[in-house]
Design an enzyme around this catalytic site. Structure first.
Site, PDB file in Angstrom:
ATOM      1  N   ASP A 291       0.820  -1.038   0.195  1.00  0.00           N
ATOM      2  CA  ASP A 291      -0.039  -0.079   0.128  1.00  0.00           C
ATOM      3  C   ASP A 291       0.802   1.331  -0.005  1.00  0.00           C
ATOM      4  O   ASP A 291       2.262   1.083   0.379  1.00  0.00           O
ATOM      5  CB  ASP A 291      -0.922  -0.247   1.295  1.00  0.00           C
ATOM      6  CG  ASP A 291      -2.130   0.698   0.987  1.00  0.00           C
ATOM      7  OD1 ASP A 291      -3.168   0.534   1.446  1.00  0.00           O
ATOM      8  OD2 ASP A 291      -1.988   1.785   0.018  1.00  0.00           O
TER       9      ASP A 291
HETATM   10  C1  GLC Z   1      -4.240   4.255  -0.169  1.00  0.00           C
HETATM   11  C2  GLC Z   1      -5.321   3.079   0.146  1.00  0.00           C
HETATM   12  C3  GLC Z   1      -5.192   2.193  -0.899  1.00  0.00           C
HETATM   13  C4  GLC Z   1      -4.918   2.544  -2.249  1.00  0.00           C
HETATM   14  C5  GLC Z   1      -3.501   3.197  -2.340  1.00  0.00           C
HETATM   15  C6  GLC Z   1      -3.330   3.940  -3.690  1.00  0.00           C
HETATM   16  O1  GLC Z   1      -3.606   4.686   0.890  1.00  0.00           O
HETATM   17  O2  GLC Z   1      -5.066   2.418   1.283  1.00  0.00           O
HETATM   18  O3  GLC Z   1      -6.351   1.437  -0.994  1.00  0.00           O
HETATM   19  O4  GLC Z   1      -5.225   1.750  -3.386  1.00  0.00           O
HETATM   20  O5  GLC Z   1      -3.342   4.205  -1.258  1.00  0.00           O
HETATM   21  O6  GLC Z   1      -4.105   5.051  -3.976  1.00  0.00           O
END
Ligand code: GLC
Length: 734
Positions: A291
């Site tokens: 993430d």
């Molecule tokens: C965010 C979220 C995730 C998302 C990622 C990219 O913090 O936790 O669900 O896909 O970043 O935007």
């Protein structure tokens, strides 16, 4: 349909891997986003602070952002140091892709990813709502629509579906997932993977799915986002892993590791979840991405002493791609030289990444054609119709005393609430590619359906109530329809709430409306289960509208007029008080199940049952269940029941099948969803529904992850919600 390469594709990946330098290999493991490099009067960080503390509005922030100067890392791309970017514009994608394909040494294409959680241009209901449609065909079709639309902008990778089981409505991200039931979440997961990945008739039709957030993120303590997660392993296997396992079996191409620690080990650096379970036991063939910034956060977790240590732990644990920190690209080469990681580990990660790019057709079709790029400049009618169908099927009728609904088309209606007039607030969390002109507000939808309707703002989730508006609304309408709830910023990521009643002064507004003596219909726009005890006790009609996307207006209006029957059901329990959270129907019995007597599992000051249980949802008719029969075959059970429409209108019902393993070697839930059938019946019509339930489905995993199939008594329930009372018991042998 698993991620499969042709022999030729496998060979091409292998040859490429052999030709790559270490720098180029590590480059594939690096995902970046365009960096903001200025273009404002104040530093970007200050701008974020100003928006966060309210010195500037969200709208003002968006406006300023349009002037932002961004670094798209062209030099790094040219140098083979980038494998993926988050960009969503065909022109920009083609410009950057051209650098990768035509100017880097090996011409490996970039994969562009984005959060397309519930639609790209044509935004449809948030997942917690769509799961309540209990319509897998719909779930698949909306995903397929999003895949085609996003490919036209060069996005071939969706960071979706989000599959986090969530039992605590304080957590803002309950909005993004399919509720709290592992069976329903698994059906949703499979449908979404099929919709995103299976139409391979053209590379413009499918994308790579990304199962997230792996794993247990929805069990964050106290419903506080990013908080620690601890759970018994039988719960891990039987509840939280289930939808991910189903989606991997369906062929999902990628997985995103979650921010949280699980039993003390952050999922970003967790070899047990990433290698032992996902890649070895489930045989996952794709790649795992972190993430955003999660590798760096392992230092803050306290599991890594510095960023280099975090990177080493992550890649050794099976995390193939680093989102947004640059730690892999900055330190893995040195870690290899120091013998802290192996070339095989790098090669395995890169092979997985290249395989997904090959499977997506990016090597042969890296660019977006100009025809494709223009395809959705205007949303096709079939896309809007699908969004409207999804919205209509996701609406849940929670209360309808005295059949106040449906409303007569010629009724004088006062429509109340600032949310009713908003085109933005109908979208919900995590949608970023829609256009306001494609949205139809509830007000616009209602004005189409009810010619004698007038709108009075009155108030909303934030700010004061306008008494004059309330007086005018009361003097005009024979019925007051109040659209109240949460702003879309009150759910989604980093949006946990400790008080999940209607925010602001909305309950005061309802009291003022009730004092006028006119009947009040409450339409909810929200991203989580809310505590509606007062509303349920005082209002005659309540409709759960969620955030339904671009066609929310027509959908709400058509359900209120009876043009469409309400048919949605709740994919999560609605608590009677926030003190009940987490609350879920599929709980163990305990030795002292809650009851009225003192020494049982109950509260002194609040109810212990939810206000509305999982699976609950009314319609404009009624249904009765009878004749439940169970017959046992060698490998499966057949369960039949009769459903009858006992009302005076045609209606659609989702009949739910639950099971209870009455006595087992581990305590089991009092009920578990094991199937559902959605049927439409005319007034007075009866139909026998049947379920074929493989005996394996009666088993459960123990704390070591072993499946246990144990002879004994099982109770089966069929009905319209998790409180169904038609049941039969049977002795089952395996
Ligand atoms: C965010 C979220 C995730 C998302 C990622 C990219 O913090 O936790 O669900 O896909 O970043 O935007």
């Amino acid at each position: 349909m698993r991620l499969q390469l042709t022999e030729d594709q496998k060979e091409r990946v292998g040859d490429l891997l052999k030709a790559m330098t270490l720098k180029e290999k590590i480059g594939q493991m690096n995902q970046v986003s365009p960096s903001i490099v200025g273009g404002f009067d104040v530093p970007f960080e200050e701008l974020i602070e100003m928006m966060t503390d309210g010195r500037i509005s969200h709208e003002k922030f968006e406006e300023i952002m349009k002037t932002a100067k961004q670094d798209f890392h062209e030099d790094q791309i040219r140098d083979g140091k980038v494998g993926s970017l988050m960009v969503q514009d065909a022109k920009e994608v083609n410009r950057l892709q051209k650098i990768a394909v035509e100017e880097s040494r090996l011409g490996i294409p970039l994969i562009f990813g984005l959060d397309v959680i519930h639609g790209f241009r044509t935004v449809y209901p948030i997942a917690i709502a769509e799961a309540g449609s209990f319509d897998p065909d719909l779930m698949e079709k909306t995903a397929a629509m999003a895949a085609r639309e996003s490919r036209s902008a060069g996005v071939a990778w969706h960071f979706a579906p989000m599959l986090d089981i969530a039992r605590d409505a304080r957590w803002g991200r309950v909005s993004e997932g399919p509720g709290l039931d592992p069976y329903l979440a698994s059906v949703f997961a499979r449908a979404k993977v099929r919709g995103l990945q299976n139409d391979r008739s053209s590379t413009e039709h499918y994308v790579a799915a990304c199962l997230k957030h792996y794993i247990g993120y929805g069990a964050c303590e106290s419903g506080r986002d990013y908080n620690t997660v601890s759970m018994a392993m039988h719960l891990f296997y039987n509840t939280y892993l289930r939808p991910f396992a189903a989606a991997v079996e369906e062929g999902a191409a990628t997985v995103m590791a979650s921010f949280n620690d699980l039993n003390g080990v952050p999922c970003t650096v967790n070899p047990f979840t990433l290698r032992t379970i996902l890649k070895d036991s489930l045989g996952f063939p794709g790649f795992v991405v972190s993430d955003a910034n999660a590798v760096r956060e392992c230092v803050i977790h306290g599991i890594a002493k510095d960023e280099i240590d975090a990177g080493i732990q992550a890649v050794n644990a099976g995390l193939d791609m680093d989102m947004g920190t640059g730690i892999y690209s900055g330190h893995l080469a040195q870690a290899l030289a120091d013998g802290k990681i192996s070339e095989e580990t790098i090669d395995e990660a890169v092979r997985r990444i290249l395989s997904v790019k090959m499977w997506l057709g990016l090597f042969d079709h890296p660019y977006v054609s100009s025809e494709c790029a223009r395809r959705y400049d205007t949303l096709p009618e079939d896309h809007l119709a699908l969004a409207r169908r999804a919205a209509e099927e996701s609406i849940v009728l929670l209360k309808n005393e005295g059949s106040l609904l449906p409303l007569a088309r010629d009724q004088k209606i006062s429509l109340v609430g600032t949310l009713a007039a908003s085109r933005e607030e109908i979208i919900g969390a995590w949608a970023m590619s829609w256009r306001k002109e494609d949205c139809v507000s509830i007000r616009e939808g209602m004005e189409q359906e009810f010619p004698n309707l007038r709108y009075f703002p009155c108030g909303g989730p934030e700010g004061e109530i306008c008494k004059a508006d309330v007086d005018q609304a009361a003097s005009y309408g024979d019925v007051l329809v109040a659209v109240l709830g949460e702003t879309d910023a009150m759910s989604g990521e980093a949006s946990s709430r400790g008080d999940i009643t209607l925010p602001g002064k909305q309950r005061d507004l309802l009291q003022m409306l009730l004092k006028t003596g006119k009947p009040v219909v409450l339409i909810l726009m929200n991203g989580r289960p809310l505590v509606l005890d007062w509303e349920d006790a005082h209002l005659p009609a309540i409709v759960e509208g969620w955030h339904l996307g671009v066609q929310m207006g027509p959908a709400i209006a058509r359900v209120l007029s009876g043009a469409v029957m309400p048919q949605g059901k709740l994919s999560a329990d609605f608590p009677a008080a926030v003190g009940q959270c987490p609350i879920y129907y599929n709980h163990p019995n305990t030795g002292r199940p809650g009851s009225r007597s003192k020494f049982t599992s109950r509260y002194l000051d609040i109810p212990f049952k939810p206000l509305y249980p999982f699976g609950f949802g009314l319609t404009y008719t009624s249904f009765a269940y009878s004749k439940l029969e169970i017959s046992e075959g060698e490998k499966q059970l057949q369960i039949r029941a009769e459903v009858r429409n006992t009302g005076d209108r045609r209606g659609t019902e989702t009949a739910l099948l639950f099971m209870q393993d009455v006595t087992a070697s581990l305590v089991r839930p009092v009920r578990e969803l094991k199937g559902f059938r959605k049927i439409t019946l005319d007034p007075g019509e009866s139909r026998t529904i049947s379920f074929r339930l493989p005996k394996k489905e009666l088993g459960f995993y123990d704390n070591d992850g072993h499946l246990r199939l144990e002879d004994g008594a099982f109770r089966f329930f069929v009905g319209g919600s998790s409180e169904a009372d038609l049941s039969e018991e049977a002795e089952i042998t395996f």
